[in-house]
Design a protein around this motif. Structure first.
Motif, short mmCIF file in Angstrom:
data_model
loop_
_atom_site.label_atom_id
_atom_site.label_comp_id
_atom_site.label_asym_id
_atom_site.label_seq_id
_atom_site.Cartn_x
_atom_site.Cartn_y
_atom_site.Cartn_z
N PHE A 112 0.81 -1.21 0.00
CA PHE A 112 0.00 0.00 0.00
C PHE A 112 0.85 1.27 0.00
CE2 PHE A 112 -2.67 3.37 1.68
CZ PHE A 112 -3.82 3.24 0.91
N PRO A 113 1.88 1.40 0.86
CA PRO A 113 2.73 2.59 0.75
C PRO A 113 3.36 2.74 -0.63
CG PRO A 113 3.16 1.47 2.82
CD PRO A 113 2.25 0.58 2.03
N ALA A 114 3.83 1.63 -1.20
CA ALA A 114 4.47 1.70 -2.52
C ALA A 114 3.47 2.11 -3.59
CB ALA A 114 5.10 0.36 -2.86
N GLU A 115 2.27 1.54 -3.54
CA GLU A 115 1.25 1.89 -4.53
C GLU A 115 0.78 3.33 -4.35
OE1 GLU A 115 -0.96 -2.38 -5.36
OE2 GLU A 115 -1.48 -1.26 -3.56
N GLY B 57 2.71 10.49 -7.55
CA GLY B 57 3.86 11.08 -8.24
C GLY B 57 5.13 10.29 -8.10
N GLY B 58 5.41 9.85 -6.86
CA GLY B 58 6.62 9.05 -6.62
C GLY B 58 7.87 9.74 -7.11
N ILE B 59 8.85 8.93 -7.44
CA ILE B 59 10.10 9.43 -8.01
C ILE B 59 10.41 8.59 -9.23
CG2 ILE B 59 12.57 9.82 -7.59
CD1 ILE B 59 11.99 9.93 -4.64
N PRO B 60 10.60 9.21 -10.38
CA PRO B 60 10.91 8.41 -11.57
C PRO B 60 12.30 7.80 -11.48
CG PRO B 60 11.09 10.76 -12.04
CD PRO B 60 10.51 10.65 -10.66
N PRO C 113 -13.35 -2.19 -7.22
CA PRO C 113 -12.42 -1.19 -7.75
C PRO C 113 -11.41 -0.70 -6.71
CG PRO C 113 -14.65 -0.71 -8.49
CD PRO C 113 -14.76 -1.82 -7.48
N TYR C 114 -10.17 -0.63 -7.14
CA TYR C 114 -9.07 -0.24 -6.24
C TYR C 114 -8.14 0.66 -7.05
CZ TYR C 114 -4.92 -0.89 -3.24
OH TYR C 114 -3.82 -0.70 -2.44
N ALA C 115 -8.15 1.94 -6.72
CA ALA C 115 -7.50 2.94 -7.57
C ALA C 115 -5.99 2.80 -7.61
CB ALA C 115 -7.86 4.34 -7.06
N TYR C 116 -5.39 2.11 -6.65
CA TYR C 116 -3.94 2.07 -6.56
C TYR C 116 -3.30 0.93 -7.33
CZ TYR C 116 -4.89 5.28 -2.74
OH TYR C 116 -5.34 6.35 -2.00
N ALA C 117 -4.11 -0.01 -7.84
CA ALA C 117 -3.55 -1.17 -8.53
C ALA C 117 -2.93 -0.77 -9.85
CB ALA C 117 -4.63 -2.21 -8.74
#
Length: 220
Positions: free
Chosen positions: A177-180, A186-189, A216-220
């Motif tokens: 979950f934190p990673a998703e 935005g994360g880091i490219p 539905p799960y928006a982070y997948a």
């Protein structure tokens, strides 16, 4: 029959995933966020005083908090699966990541979410000021902290393919979950190991089955 009180687009998706990995029978009771506030519905307060998800019921046993639920399921039904052998370095890493995922990792992510909502919810005349405050907090405090955590994940995944060693464990489920969430915000490219981690977990059949059960799960 295990009952999972499941909120859409929430951390409870990880509980469904672990149940699928363990091959357990369970019932999903779904709750939907308020479309405007994104908060959980009041019905969840009948399940737990804080009105939060996930909560599971297993007969007379009721467990809240994702990490506590994961530990309960592994202790009760795991039969040694999805956790390293006790007393090993991997076991210590497992315990660390299990708790880090809901502790240190979520703090900057929640702050990022809160400050992104402030301009939207401020009165119209105050939105320019709110937007400026939000942007300043993100730039000076939240984004640097989040970037530090994400780079840390990337470095740790250089040690081994999974967070707690060479084998997939429930610590990886917790860290999903934190990673998703970081990736969705935005994360880091340019972080190939973290990207590969997300690809690996999303390809797992149990992960896919959990999505079918949870909706539905928006982070997948």
């Amino acid at each position: 029959m295990i009952i999972v009180h499941h909120l859409n687009d929430s951390r409870s998706q990880r509980v469904l995933w672990l149940l699928e990995e363990l091959g357990l029978d369970y019932e999903v009771r779904r709750y939907e966020r308020d479309p405007d506030t994104r908060l959980a519905p009041p019905e969840l307060r009948a399940i737990h005083p804080l009105g939060k998800s996930p909560v599971i019921e297993d007969g007379a046993v009721k467990v809240a908090e994702t990490g506590a639920i994961v530990e309960y399921l592994l202790e009760t039904y795991g039969k040694g699966r999805f956790r390293p052998s006790a007393g090993t370095e991997d076991a210590r890493r497992f315990t660390y990541w299990l708790h880090y995922a809901e502790g240190s990792a979520m703090t900057p992510l929640l702050l990022k979410l809160i400050f992104s909502e402030i301009p939207k919810r401020a009165p119209f005349f105050a939105r320019p000021v709110a937007k400026g405050i939000s942007a300043a907090m993100n730039k000076r405090m939240i984004d640097p902290s989040l970037a530090s955590h994400i780079r840390y994940w990337e470095a740790e995944l250089n040690r081994s393919e999974w967070f707690a060693g060479d084998d997939f464990t429930a610590a990886d489920i917790m860290m999903s979950f934190p990673a998703e969430a970081a990736a969705s915000r935005g994360g880091i490219p340019g972080l190939p190991r973290l990207d590969a981690f997300l690809d690996r977990i999303h390809a797992r059949p149990a992960y896919q089955r959990a999505l079918e059960r949870g909706g539905p799960y928006a982070y997948a």
